[in-house]
Motif scaffolding. Structure first.
Motif, PDB file in Angstrom:
ATOM      1  N   ARG A   1     -27.406  18.389 -10.488  1.00 15.30           N
ATOM      2  CA  ARG A   1     -28.722  18.970 -10.685  1.00 15.30           C
ATOM      3  C   ARG A   1     -29.875  18.130 -11.002  1.00 15.30           C
ATOM      4  O   ARG A   1     -30.858  18.274 -10.820  1.00 15.30           O
ATOM      5  CB  ARG A   1     -28.368  20.387 -11.708  1.00 15.30           C
ATOM      6  CG  ARG A   1     -27.410  21.421 -10.857  1.00 15.30           C
ATOM      7  CD  ARG A   1     -27.563  22.711 -12.226  1.00 15.30           C
ATOM      8  NE  ARG A   1     -26.717  23.667 -11.669  1.00 15.30           N
ATOM      9  CZ  ARG A   1     -27.036  24.598 -10.905  1.00 15.30           C
ATOM     10  NH1 ARG A   1     -28.465  24.643 -10.418  1.00 15.30           N
ATOM     11  NH2 ARG A   1     -26.196  25.659 -10.378  1.00 15.30           N
TER      12      ARG A   1
ATOM     13  N   SER B   1     -30.876  15.765  -8.378  1.00 12.27           N
ATOM     14  CA  SER B   1     -31.249  16.352  -7.147  1.00 12.27           C
ATOM     15  C   SER B   1     -32.796  16.595  -7.097  1.00 12.27           C
ATOM     16  O   SER B   1     -33.095  17.157  -6.050  1.00 12.27           O
ATOM     17  CB  SER B   1     -30.340  17.876  -6.684  1.00 12.27           C
ATOM     18  OG  SER B   1     -30.836  18.586  -7.756  1.00 12.27           O
TER      19      SER B   1
ATOM     20  N   TYR C   1     -35.069  15.688  -3.681  1.00 11.75           N
ATOM     21  CA  TYR C   1     -35.375  16.332  -2.723  1.00 11.75           C
ATOM     22  C   TYR C   1     -37.072  17.313  -2.939  1.00 11.75           C
ATOM     23  O   TYR C   1     -37.406  17.369  -1.902  1.00 11.75           O
ATOM     24  CB  TYR C   1     -34.484  17.640  -2.452  1.00 11.75           C
ATOM     25  CG  TYR C   1     -34.456  18.365  -1.355  1.00 11.75           C
ATOM     26  CD1 TYR C   1     -34.955  17.710   0.000  1.00 11.75           C
ATOM     27  CD2 TYR C   1     -34.586  19.959  -1.102  1.00 11.75           C
ATOM     28  CE1 TYR C   1     -34.996  18.674   1.182  1.00 11.75           C
ATOM     29  CE2 TYR C   1     -34.743  20.550  -0.013  1.00 11.75           C
ATOM     30  CZ  TYR C   1     -34.915  19.821   1.177  1.00 11.75           C
ATOM     31  OH  TYR C   1     -35.186  20.741   2.155  1.00 11.75           O
TER      32      TYR C   1
ATOM     33  N   VAL D   1     -26.378  15.409  -3.366  1.00 10.72           N
ATOM     34  CA  VAL D   1     -27.008  16.560  -2.834  1.00 10.72           C
ATOM     35  C   VAL D   1     -26.134  17.529  -3.507  1.00 10.72           C
ATOM     36  O   VAL D   1     -24.918  17.704  -3.769  1.00 10.72           O
ATOM     37  CB  VAL D   1     -27.025  16.359  -1.413  1.00 10.72           C
ATOM     38  CG1 VAL D   1     -27.833  15.422  -0.596  1.00 10.72           C
ATOM     39  CG2 VAL D   1     -25.566  16.141  -0.806  1.00 10.72           C
ATOM     40  N   ARG D   2     -27.001  18.699  -3.753  1.00 14.19           N
ATOM     41  CA  ARG D   2     -26.163  19.964  -4.348  1.00 14.19           C
ATOM     42  C   ARG D   2     -25.497  20.559  -3.183  1.00 14.19           C
ATOM     43  O   ARG D   2     -25.950  20.481  -2.182  1.00 14.19           O
ATOM     44  CB  ARG D   2     -27.335  20.515  -5.122  1.00 14.19           C
ATOM     45  CG  ARG D   2     -28.179  21.244  -4.332  1.00 14.19           C
ATOM     46  CD  ARG D   2     -29.190  22.249  -5.230  1.00 14.19           C
ATOM     47  NE  ARG D   2     -29.961  22.926  -4.109  1.00 14.19           N
ATOM     48  CZ  ARG D   2     -29.676  23.781  -3.251  1.00 14.19           C
ATOM     49  NH1 ARG D   2     -28.522  24.161  -2.973  1.00 14.19           N
ATOM     50  NH2 ARG D   2     -30.506  24.257  -2.383  1.00 14.19           N
ATOM     51  N   ARG D   3     -24.759  21.487  -3.888  1.00 12.57           N
ATOM     52  CA  ARG D   3     -24.036  22.559  -2.570  1.00 12.57           C
ATOM     53  C   ARG D   3     -24.987  23.445  -2.301  1.00 12.57           C
ATOM     54  O   ARG D   3     -26.035  23.771  -2.848  1.00 12.57           O
ATOM     55  CB  ARG D   3     -22.995  23.192  -3.584  1.00 12.57           C
ATOM     56  CG  ARG D   3     -22.211  24.191  -2.501  1.00 12.57           C
ATOM     57  CD  ARG D   3     -21.199  25.066  -3.456  1.00 12.57           C
ATOM     58  NE  ARG D   3     -20.090  24.058  -3.716  1.00 12.57           N
ATOM     59  CZ  ARG D   3     -19.294  24.087  -4.933  1.00 12.57           C
ATOM     60  NH1 ARG D   3     -19.567  25.404  -5.767  1.00 12.57           N
ATOM     61  NH2 ARG D   3     -18.360  23.394  -5.020  1.00 12.57           N
TER      62      ARG D   3
ATOM     63  N   PHE E   1     -27.114  22.380   0.167  1.00  8.02           N
ATOM     64  CA  PHE E   1     -28.187  21.499   0.539  1.00  8.02           C
ATOM     65  C   PHE E   1     -28.820  21.787   2.072  1.00  8.02           C
ATOM     66  O   PHE E   1     -29.754  21.890   2.421  1.00  8.02           O
ATOM     67  CB  PHE E   1     -28.112  20.245   0.192  1.00  8.02           C
ATOM     68  CG  PHE E   1     -29.239  19.177   0.983  1.00  8.02           C
ATOM     69  CD1 PHE E   1     -30.352  19.149  -0.013  1.00  8.02           C
ATOM     70  CD2 PHE E   1     -28.763  18.495   1.864  1.00  8.02           C
ATOM     71  CE1 PHE E   1     -31.587  18.577   0.685  1.00  8.02           C
ATOM     72  CE2 PHE E   1     -29.836  17.775   2.483  1.00  8.02           C
ATOM     73  CZ  PHE E   1     -31.293  17.622   1.566  1.00  8.02           C
TER      74      PHE E   1
ATOM     75  N   THR F   1     -30.262  25.095   3.073  1.00  5.29           N
ATOM     76  CA  THR F   1     -31.459  25.058   2.601  1.00  5.29           C
ATOM     77  C   THR F   1     -32.628  24.253   3.497  1.00  5.29           C
ATOM     78  O   THR F   1     -33.679  24.550   3.757  1.00  5.29           O
ATOM     79  CB  THR F   1     -31.724  24.620   1.058  1.00  5.29           C
ATOM     80  OG1 THR F   1     -30.776  25.444   0.354  1.00  5.29           O
ATOM     81  CG2 THR F   1     -32.984  24.623   0.551  1.00  5.29           C
ATOM     82  N   HIS F   2     -32.027  22.998   3.569  1.00  4.43           N
ATOM     83  CA  HIS F   2     -33.014  21.982   4.346  1.00  4.43           C
ATOM     84  C   HIS F   2     -33.114  22.356   5.774  1.00  4.43           C
ATOM     85  O   HIS F   2     -34.142  22.443   6.291  1.00  4.43           O
ATOM     86  CB  HIS F   2     -32.252  20.558   4.386  1.00  4.43           C
ATOM     87  CG  HIS F   2     -33.152  19.530   4.986  1.00  4.43           C
ATOM     88  ND1 HIS F   2     -34.473  19.268   4.664  1.00  4.43           N
ATOM     89  CD2 HIS F   2     -33.050  18.807   6.050  1.00  4.43           C
ATOM     90  CE1 HIS F   2     -34.927  18.187   5.246  1.00  4.43           C
ATOM     91  NE2 HIS F   2     -33.985  18.064   6.336  1.00  4.43           N
TER      92      HIS F   2
ATOM     93  N   GLU G   1     -36.408  24.472  -5.057  1.00  3.69           N
ATOM     94  CA  GLU G   1     -35.348  23.651  -5.352  1.00  3.69           C
ATOM     95  C   GLU G   1     -35.713  23.067  -6.944  1.00  3.69           C
ATOM     96  O   GLU G   1     -34.686  22.842  -7.384  1.00  3.69           O
ATOM     97  CB  GLU G   1     -35.501  22.421  -4.241  1.00  3.69           C
ATOM     98  CG  GLU G   1     -34.491  21.304  -4.327  1.00  3.69           C
ATOM     99  CD  GLU G   1     -33.159  21.681  -4.143  1.00  3.69           C
ATOM    100  OE1 GLU G   1     -32.218  21.362  -4.500  1.00  3.69           O
ATOM    101  OE2 GLU G   1     -33.073  22.578  -3.261  1.00  3.69           O
TER     102      GLU G   1
ATOM    103  N   ARG H   1     -33.750  25.839  -8.876  1.00  5.23           N
ATOM    104  CA  ARG H   1     -32.335  25.441  -8.840  1.00  5.23           C
ATOM    105  C   ARG H   1     -31.781  24.406  -9.526  1.00  5.23           C
ATOM    106  O   ARG H   1     -30.741  24.209 -10.225  1.00  5.23           O
ATOM    107  CB  ARG H   1     -31.923  25.231  -7.341  1.00  5.23           C
ATOM    108  CG  ARG H   1     -31.894  26.572  -6.487  1.00  5.23           C
ATOM    109  CD  ARG H   1     -31.301  26.308  -5.093  1.00  5.23           C
ATOM    110  NE  ARG H   1     -31.523  27.377  -4.204  1.00  5.23           N
ATOM    111  CZ  ARG H   1     -32.447  27.310  -3.337  1.00  5.23           C
ATOM    112  NH1 ARG H   1     -33.018  26.202  -2.933  1.00  5.23           N
ATOM    113  NH2 ARG H   1     -32.601  28.731  -2.608  1.00  5.23           N
ATOM    114  N   ALA H   2     -32.744  23.300  -9.537  1.00  2.10           N
ATOM    115  CA  ALA H   2     -32.301  21.861 -10.209  1.00  2.10           C
ATOM    116  C   ALA H   2     -32.151  22.174 -11.795  1.00  2.10           C
ATOM    117  O   ALA H   2     -31.744  21.337 -12.548  1.00  2.10           O
ATOM    118  CB  ALA H   2     -33.041  20.709  -9.710  1.00  2.10           C
TER     119      ALA H   2
END
Length: 139
Positions: free
Chosen positions: A22, A25, A28, A79-81, A83, A86-87, A134, A137-138
């Motif tokens: 986290r 990340s 991003y 990269v987080r779970r 990703f 989301t991208h 993002e 989330r981080a």
């Protein structure tokens, strides 16, 4: 008793790893902000400049920015779970708005600086939204 201690240790390591992912990340978020800023230059340039030199200039500029951002993303180790999903959503949203802006700009709003400015902000909006989500989330 040893099994319980091993399980606690394993869970502790997993929690620490998740914390590190986290924390790392945030790259991003920077990626999306840079791409959003590029939209504020690219979209008006494409909509307001005409001719082969303008097309080549905008295309070369876009290729260079995308290459630089791709190289930046490829160098990131974390990269987080979730990703990829989301991208994919962020980039698909951007692509739809970008194509819509170009089609409307050429069909109905030729040489309109106001439309070019609004279209640039609209194209940057999914990227900014993705960056803000993002960052949440981080944290």
């Amino acid at each position: 008793m040893s099994e319980i201690a091993d399980a606690r240790e394993t869970l502790g390591r997993a929690a620490e790893l998740e914390k590190q992912v986290r924390a790392r990340s945030g790259w991003y978020v920077r990626y999306l902000w840079m791409f959003a800023a590029w939209q504020l230059l690219l979209v008006p340039a494409v909509l307001l400049w005409h001719g082969p030199a303008a097309s080549i200039g905008a295309s070369v500029g876009n290729v260079l920015v995308v290459m630089a951002l791709s190289a930046y993303a490829a160098r990131q180790r974390v990269v987080r779970r979730g990703f990829a999903l989301t991208h994919g959503i962020v980039m698909a949203s951007w692509a739809v708005l970008y194509v819509l802006a170009l089609v409307l700009g050429e069909a109905a709003f030729t040489d309109s600086p106001v439309f070019a400015a609004v279209a640039a902000v609209a194209c940057a909006l999914p990227l900014v939204t993705g960056a803000l989500l993002e960052r949440r989330r981080a944290a």
